[in-house]
Design an enzyme around this catalytic site. Structure first.
Site, PDB file in Angstrom:
ATOM      1  N   CYS A 141       7.782 -13.397 -14.046  1.00  0.00           N
ATOM      2  CA  CYS A 141       8.808 -13.418 -15.102  1.00  0.00           C
ATOM      3  C   CYS A 141       8.219 -13.026 -16.449  1.00  0.00           C
ATOM      4  O   CYS A 141       7.031 -13.187 -16.701  1.00  0.00           O
ATOM      5  CB  CYS A 141       9.392 -14.811 -15.225  1.00  0.00           C
ATOM      6  SG  CYS A 141      10.068 -15.442 -13.702  1.00  0.00           S
ATOM      7  N   ASN A 155       9.708 -19.187 -18.163  1.00  0.00           N
ATOM      8  CA  ASN A 155       8.677 -18.709 -17.223  1.00  0.00           C
ATOM      9  C   ASN A 155       7.965 -19.933 -16.695  1.00  0.00           C
ATOM     10  O   ASN A 155       7.628 -20.820 -17.489  1.00  0.00           O
ATOM     11  CB  ASN A 155       7.605 -17.887 -17.948  1.00  0.00           C
ATOM     12  CG  ASN A 155       8.023 -16.479 -18.192  1.00  0.00           C
ATOM     13  OD1 ASN A 155       9.148 -16.096 -17.892  1.00  0.00           O
ATOM     14  ND2 ASN A 155       7.114 -15.701 -18.751  1.00  0.00           N
ATOM     15  N   GLU A 186     -10.645  -4.701   0.155  1.00  0.00           N
ATOM     16  CA  GLU A 186      -9.895  -4.216  -1.004  1.00  0.00           C
ATOM     17  C   GLU A 186      -9.118  -2.936  -0.665  1.00  0.00           C
ATOM     18  O   GLU A 186      -7.972  -2.766  -1.084  1.00  0.00           O
ATOM     19  CB  GLU A 186     -10.862  -4.002  -2.184  1.00  0.00           C
ATOM     20  CG  GLU A 186     -10.260  -3.418  -3.449  1.00  0.00           C
ATOM     21  CD  GLU A 186      -9.099  -4.217  -4.042  1.00  0.00           C
ATOM     22  OE1 GLU A 186      -8.860  -5.350  -3.630  1.00  0.00           O
ATOM     23  OE2 GLU A 186      -8.399  -3.664  -4.911  1.00  0.00           O
ATOM     24  N   LYS A 192      -5.069  -2.684  -0.969  1.00  0.00           N
ATOM     25  CA  LYS A 192      -4.373  -1.653  -1.749  1.00  0.00           C
ATOM     26  C   LYS A 192      -3.286  -0.992  -0.912  1.00  0.00           C
ATOM     27  O   LYS A 192      -2.166  -0.819  -1.351  1.00  0.00           O
ATOM     28  CB  LYS A 192      -5.335  -0.566  -2.261  1.00  0.00           C
ATOM     29  CG  LYS A 192      -6.226  -0.920  -3.418  1.00  0.00           C
ATOM     30  CD  LYS A 192      -5.539  -1.023  -4.756  1.00  0.00           C
ATOM     31  CE  LYS A 192      -5.010  -2.391  -5.042  1.00  0.00           C
ATOM     32  NZ  LYS A 192      -5.862  -3.465  -5.374  1.00  0.00           N
ATOM     33  N   GLU A 210      -0.361  -3.407  -0.162  1.00  0.00           N
ATOM     34  CA  GLU A 210       0.460  -3.729  -1.332  1.00  0.00           C
ATOM     35  C   GLU A 210       1.479  -2.647  -1.660  1.00  0.00           C
ATOM     36  O   GLU A 210       2.604  -2.952  -2.009  1.00  0.00           O
ATOM     37  CB  GLU A 210      -0.437  -3.878  -2.576  1.00  0.00           C
ATOM     38  CG  GLU A 210      -1.179  -5.170  -2.665  1.00  0.00           C
ATOM     39  CD  GLU A 210      -1.908  -5.291  -3.992  1.00  0.00           C
ATOM     40  OE1 GLU A 210      -2.765  -4.449  -4.285  1.00  0.00           O
ATOM     41  OE2 GLU A 210      -1.622  -6.226  -4.734  1.00  0.00           O
ATOM     42  N   LYS A 224       2.606  -8.671 -11.400  1.00  0.00           N
ATOM     43  CA  LYS A 224       1.312  -8.302 -11.983  1.00  0.00           C
ATOM     44  C   LYS A 224       0.480  -9.535 -12.296  1.00  0.00           C
ATOM     45  O   LYS A 224      -0.723  -9.545 -12.111  1.00  0.00           O
ATOM     46  CB  LYS A 224       1.537  -7.484 -13.263  1.00  0.00           C
ATOM     47  CG  LYS A 224       0.249  -6.956 -13.894  1.00  0.00           C
ATOM     48  CD  LYS A 224      -0.409  -5.927 -13.013  1.00  0.00           C
ATOM     49  CE  LYS A 224      -1.756  -5.491 -13.514  1.00  0.00           C
ATOM     50  NZ  LYS A 224      -2.545  -4.846 -12.438  1.00  0.00           N
TER      51      LYS A 224
HETATM   52  O1  M6R Z   1      -4.848 -11.258 -12.742  1.00  0.00           O
HETATM   53  P1  M6R Z   1      -5.695 -11.630 -11.554  1.00  0.00           P
HETATM   54  O2  M6R Z   1      -6.851 -10.740 -11.367  1.00  0.00           O
HETATM   55  O3  M6R Z   1      -6.096 -13.081 -11.585  1.00  0.00           O
HETATM   56  O4  M6R Z   1      -4.736 -11.465 -10.323  1.00  0.00           O
HETATM   57  C1  M6R Z   1      -5.132 -11.820  -9.040  1.00  0.00           C
HETATM   58  C2  M6R Z   1      -4.256 -11.175  -7.993  1.00  0.00           C
HETATM   59  O5  M6R Z   1      -2.936 -11.620  -8.123  1.00  0.00           O
HETATM   60  C3  M6R Z   1      -4.289  -9.654  -8.099  1.00  0.00           C
HETATM   61  O6  M6R Z   1      -5.583  -9.168  -7.998  1.00  0.00           O
HETATM   62  C4  M6R Z   1      -3.426  -9.026  -7.002  1.00  0.00           C
HETATM   63  O7  M6R Z   1      -4.026  -9.220  -5.769  1.00  0.00           O
HETATM   64  C5  M6R Z   1      -3.210  -7.546  -7.334  1.00  0.00           C
HETATM   65  N1  M6R Z   1      -1.863  -7.199  -7.039  1.00  0.00           N
HETATM   66  C6  M6R Z   1      -4.123  -6.652  -6.609  1.00  0.00           C
HETATM   67  O8  M6R Z   1      -3.779  -5.324  -6.631  1.00  0.00           O
END
Ligand code: M6R
Length: 614
Positions: free
Chosen positions: A2, A103, A487, A491, A494, A609
């Site tokens: 949010c 939020n 990773e 990617k 996701e 994000k």
């Molecule tokens: O902001 P952060 O690095 O703490 O976030 C952690 C995860 O939510 C973040 O890395 C998520 O896995 C991304 N979408 C990866 O692309």
């Protein structure tokens, strides 16, 4: 997740709210809404889906709202209740006089709701937030003072929140408060802004006040008053934001993700400036506030993170253990916080987070801080809640990352881990001068090597398209590149929704090999070094089960030609540094597959994000 934005001032509020929400869109959301003060009443407009739907909804009301100079707006990522118009924020009390955007999560909302219902409140949504609207309205009926009402209500609320509240009977007041969720006040020439993140108002001002937990701010068009939860006045600390007032731009790229992948060489260059001058000079990390004596005797490190940051942390473990000989535990923050962790004043705890706001990591950090550990934070947001908890702050300065799928922030976190490991190894004298010098001179060459990979992106695109019809994808690697496989798979998962999994290649034969047949792509992260031959054998095993084989390699070995259907070649690099090189083609493969499939690359479904709920 949010996002919220509010404004009270002398300018028309509508564009300020919509532009502000647009700047927060990248965080991921599924509905939106605004409330604006119009003459005698507060009007609320909401829509499901993208902001465009809210703009369409507003188009027939533009005239009646056009003069309004005060309002609040919200983009919602559903937690309690489906993404519907009714559940979208703002929420109102029974009579519609009070509106709130929120939020976070109100943890005791069920108890509050039961009490409020007994008192006659009628709930329309399934959200936790609606309890706040009714509760503050109830307190307002007793006090006739919105700030006081918020003060009393927050004493009964448990959980995390950033709240913005308006009441029709206090037509010039916007009251805001927060606990464990970000909320920043922007100080403009024309009034005050309040948002969950800086991009929402940076176009208007770069002067800001970071609200602390449990503080309540009362904003009018020409004043801001801050108090603590007991009503004591707090003197605001005004800060100059280190941000350029420019709108987010794709700079000609089709998606932010592709732009951010291309920014990676410069991200590394920026981090190295001032920290690593030449291979002969020591790494300078003034940000690490532990004394050299403490670093020399440090006998345990814990690293906590989520998602992509967790993968960077796993590589960090490999580096620190190898170069410094200090045992490192890496754990997902969401697991760390719910068990009895052995953490104390002798443990260095490293939190890794792009956003610096991830709720699980923030909680984990607070827990370990309470146990007396030194907290080192690696983040892209030096203005974040996590940064504020840090004893040592390594700000990775990758610039704002808009795409939900993290790319450049990952490379930046990795670069920071290399510097940290080298810095500690130099102080401890735990690695040979030759090893350290080689790594440093190779690090300085990384940006050019990534540029070479990017120059070869057409070939990677062709390869990616070849596999875009697959339902599953397996990535295998060993050693320092095992997290690279994880990773790469994350990617792809996701942004393309293909079921991709990363495995340590040696584990293949202990189960996953059963999945292999002529339909399954297996990508082997085959970097020269200590595990090269072993991984080659594991790749042979996969080939023998007819899997569709792809190599990502820096080897020119001819025998790979028979083994693999596709070979993506990357420049030579020391094995220890190879994760920084190897991840770039994997980011591109994920990108090109998702783009080819027509997916919403920058804002994948269900993802946010910055995950500000536990
Ligand atoms: O902001 P952060 O690095 O703490 O976030 C952690 C995860 O939510 C973040 O890395 C998520 O896995 C991304 N979408 C990866 O692309």
């Amino acid at each position: 997740m949010c996002g919220i934005v509010g404004y009270v001032g002398t300018n028309p509020v509508l564009d300020i709210l919509l532009d502000g929400l647009e700047q927060l869109e990248y965080r991921g959301y599924d509905s939106s809404g605004i409330a604006v003060k119009c003459d005698e009443e507060i009007k609320v407009y909401k829509a499901v889906g993208k902001l465009k739907n809210l703009r369409d909804e507003l188009s027939s009301h533009a005239y009646e709202i056009s003069k309004s100079t005060m309002g609040i707006g919200h983009i919602r990522w559903a937690t309690h209740g489906a993404p519907t118009t009714v559940n979208a924020h703002p929420h109102t009390c029974n009579c519609g006089s009070l509106v709130v955007v929120h939020n976070g999560i109100i943890e005791n909302y069920k108890e509050l709701k039961a009490k409020l219902e007994k008192d006659g409140c009628i709930f329309r949504s399934q959200t936790d937030t609606e309890t706040v609207a009714h509760l503050v309205a109830q307190k307002y009926a007793q006090t006739k003072d919105l700030t006081k009402a918020v003060e009393l209500a927050t004493k009964e609320i448990e959980g995390a929140y950033a709240l913005e509240i308006m009441h029709n009977d206090e037509p010039e007041k916007l009251v805001i408060t927060k606990r464990n969720a970000p909320l920043i006040i922007g100080i403009g020439h024309d009034g005050y802004y309040a948002a969950s993140d800086i991009p929402a108002f940076i176009k208007h001002t770069n002067k800001a006040i970071y609200l602390s937990d449990n503080q309540i701010a009362t904003l009018t068009k020409d004043s801001v008053k801050i108090q603590d939860v007991d009503g004591n006045e707090v003197k605001p600390k005004i800060e100059q934001l280190p941000w350029e007032p420019v709108a987010l731009s794709k700079m000609g790229y089709k998606h932010y993700m592709l732009k951010e992948i291309h920014e990676q060489p410069d991200v590394i260059r920026n981090i190295l400036v001032g920290k690593l001058h030449t291979s002969d000079s020591p790494v300078e990390l003034n940000e690490v506030k532990l004394t050299k004596e403490t670093l020399k005797t440090l006998n345990r490190i814990q690293v906590i993170a989520c998602g992509t940051s967790l993968h960077a942390a796993m590589i960090g473990k490999y580096l620190i253990e190898d170069l410094c000989g200090i045992p490192v535990d890496v754990e997902a923050s969401s697991e760390y916080i719910y068990r009895k962790t052995v953490t104390n004043a002798h443990t260095l705890v490293i939190g890794v987070s792009q956003s610096g706001e991830t709720a699980d990591t923030l909680t984990a950090i607070k827990q370990s801080k309470a146990k007396g550990s030194h907290i080192l934070i690696i983040t892209n947001r030096p203005d974040s809640a996590m940064a504020r908890e840090a004893d040592s702050l390594l700000s990775v300065n990758a610039g704002i990352e808009v795409s939900v799928a993290a790319t450049k922030s990952y490379i930046a976190q990795l670069t920071s881990f290399y510097l940290l490991a080298l810095y500690m190894a130099e102080i401890k004298g735990s690695a040979s001068d030759e090893t350290i010098k080689n790594l440093k001179s190779e690090m300085l060459l990384l940006p050019q090597k990534i540029e070479q990979i990017l120059a070869n992106k057409d070939y990677i695109q062709t390869c990616a398209r070849k596999y875009s019809g697959t339902r599953d994808f397996i990535y295998i690697a060993r050693g320092v590149n095992y997290p690279t496989a994880l990773e790469g798979a994350l990617k792809l998962k996701e942004i393309s929704y293909i079921n991709a999994t990363g495995y340590p290649a040696g584990e293949l034969k202990h189960g996953p090999i059963a999945m292999l047949d002529e339909t399954m792509p297996v990508l082997s992260v085959l970097m020269k070094g200590s595990v090269y031959e072993k991984l080659l054998s594991n790749s042979e095993e996969a080939k023998a089960r007819n899997a569709r084989m792809i190599a990502l390699t820096n080897s020119t070995d001819k025998k790979l030609d028979d083994l693999f259907d596709y070979i993506i070649r990357v420049p030579e690099v020391d094995e220890m540094l190879s994760p920084i090189i190897a991840i770039v083609p994997l980011q591109l493969i994920a990108y090109y597959i998702a783009e080819f499939l027509g997916k919403d690359v920058d804002q994948p479904r269900n993802l946010a994000k910055s995950v500000t709920v536990e």
